[in-house]
Design an enzyme around this catalytic site. Structure first.
Site, mmCIF file in Angstrom:
data_model
loop_
_atom_site.group_PDB
_atom_site.id
_atom_site.type_symbol
_atom_site.label_atom_id
_atom_site.label_comp_id
_atom_site.label_asym_id
_atom_site.label_seq_id
_atom_site.Cartn_x
_atom_site.Cartn_y
_atom_site.Cartn_z
ATOM 1 N N TYR A 144 0.843 -1.205 0.000
ATOM 2 C CA TYR A 144 0.000 0.000 0.000
ATOM 3 C C TYR A 144 0.877 1.254 0.000
ATOM 4 O O TYR A 144 0.686 2.169 -0.817
ATOM 5 C CB TYR A 144 -0.906 -0.027 1.234
ATOM 6 N N LYS A 148 1.395 4.152 -3.052
ATOM 7 C CA LYS A 148 1.153 5.576 -2.824
ATOM 8 C C LYS A 148 2.439 6.398 -3.008
ATOM 9 O O LYS A 148 2.381 7.580 -3.369
ATOM 10 C CB LYS A 148 0.568 5.801 -1.435
#
Lengths: 235, 92
Positions: A144, A148
């Site tokens: 994750y 990002k």
């Protein structure tokens, strides 16, 4: 009251995206939204596109339909995202592909297609979504956080590429907000995360809207390529 | 090439020429050494062209495709190359 903006927000079926869409509609904006699920919003100024943000053809068709319908897109808010909390050694390859497909490829595709309309308008605002998990290098969130980090880097380069066309590109990095995205994170993990913030509480949808509106403001035309994290987290 | 294809090719060429600064010759250059557009100009031109093609042909095409970027010679170099490339995309 601000009225008349045409704003495309991704991931509007629930959570932050839904809250942002409701906020913009209440401001008098026209909102185009999308999600894999059917619309959960009903409003005369809201139109919904049911799609997967990583599906190039679907994104191209939706953005161009929105431009045909409204004549322009003043702002894009790339909110759609998925998370996966797991140790890197326990993460299936398909999870990595899915996270990057939605978080990075989806952001890229929407930026590319909406920016084509904005380049023709010679104006526009793009706000991408990152997370405090990236600067905090959170264990258990490697995929994750990495997806990002890609969004942040893309945001900063895109800001330079689109600056000459009067388009700003920035990113907001929320702390955990109690939405579906974080509902499966153990309480102890969440407490440890909050302890690393300067202001130790969950974020709210209003906190996120505040930063998005700052980037969308006409007065923010000289602010681009920036990432603002909530809660006092530093990059 | 049949009459329909010829019409399509002529229409694509006309749209491309409409969007470019006026240039002399049968096959004006678009991008590259000695061409009128710089990088930003090419971006603006291709964005306009995609929208014009959609209006004219009712098709949503993406000009920056894998096929365009993997070619030895850029389809964006001159009007003839771009016309041929767009007609190929419209035929898909």
């Amino acid at each position: 009251m601000k009225t008349g903006r045409v704003i495309f927000i991704t991931g509007t079926s629930r959570g932050l995206g839904l809250g942002l869409a409701e906020h913009c509609l209440a401001q008098g904006d026209t909102v185009c939204g999308c999600s894999r699920a059917p619309a959960t919003l009903t409003d005369a100024r809201y139109s919904h596109y049911e799609l997967d943000v990583s599906d190039e053809k679907a994104v191209v068709a939706a953005v161009r339909a929105a431009v045909r319908r409204h004549g322009r897109i003043d702002a894009l808010v790339n909110n759609a995202g998925i998370a996966s909390m797991n140790h890197a050694l326990l993460s299936p390859a398909v999870t990595a592909q899915q996270i990057f497909a939605t978080n990075f490829h989806g952001t890229f595709l929407f930026c590319r297609e909406v920016a084509k309309a904005m380049v023709r308008q010679k104006s526009g605002r793009i706000v991408n979504f990152t997370t405090v998990a990236t600067p905090l290098r959170l264990e258990g969130e490697s995929l994750y956080a990495a997806s990002k980090a890609a969004v942040e880097s893309f945001t900063q380069v895109l800001a330079r590429e689109l600056g000459p066309s009067g388009i700003t590109v920035n990113a907001v990095g929320p702390t955990p907000v109690p939405t579906d995205l974080v509902k499966n994170v153990p309480a102890a993990k969440m407490d440890a995360l909050l302890a690393r913030q300067a202001i130790r509480r969950f974020g709210t949808i209003e906190d996120v809207i505040n930063v998005v509106e700052f980037f969308l403001s006409p007065q923010s035309e000289f602010i681009t390529g920036q990432v603002i994290y909530l809660g006092g987290v530093n990059g | 090439m049949n009459a329909t294809d010829e019409n399509k090719t002529a229409a694509v060429r006309r749209i491309i020429l409409d969007l470019l600064p006026p240039e002399e010759g049968d096959n004006p250059r678009i991008f590259g050494a000695g061409a009128p557009l710089d990088s930003l100009g090419l971006v603006n031109f291709l964005a306009d062209l995609e929208y014009r093609l959609a209006e004219e042909f009712g098709r949503e095409i993406v000009l920056a495709s894998d096929r365009a970027m993997s070619r030895g010679r850029s389809p964006f170099r001159d009007v003839a190359a771009l016309t041929e490339y767009v007609v190929e995309l419209l035929a898909e």
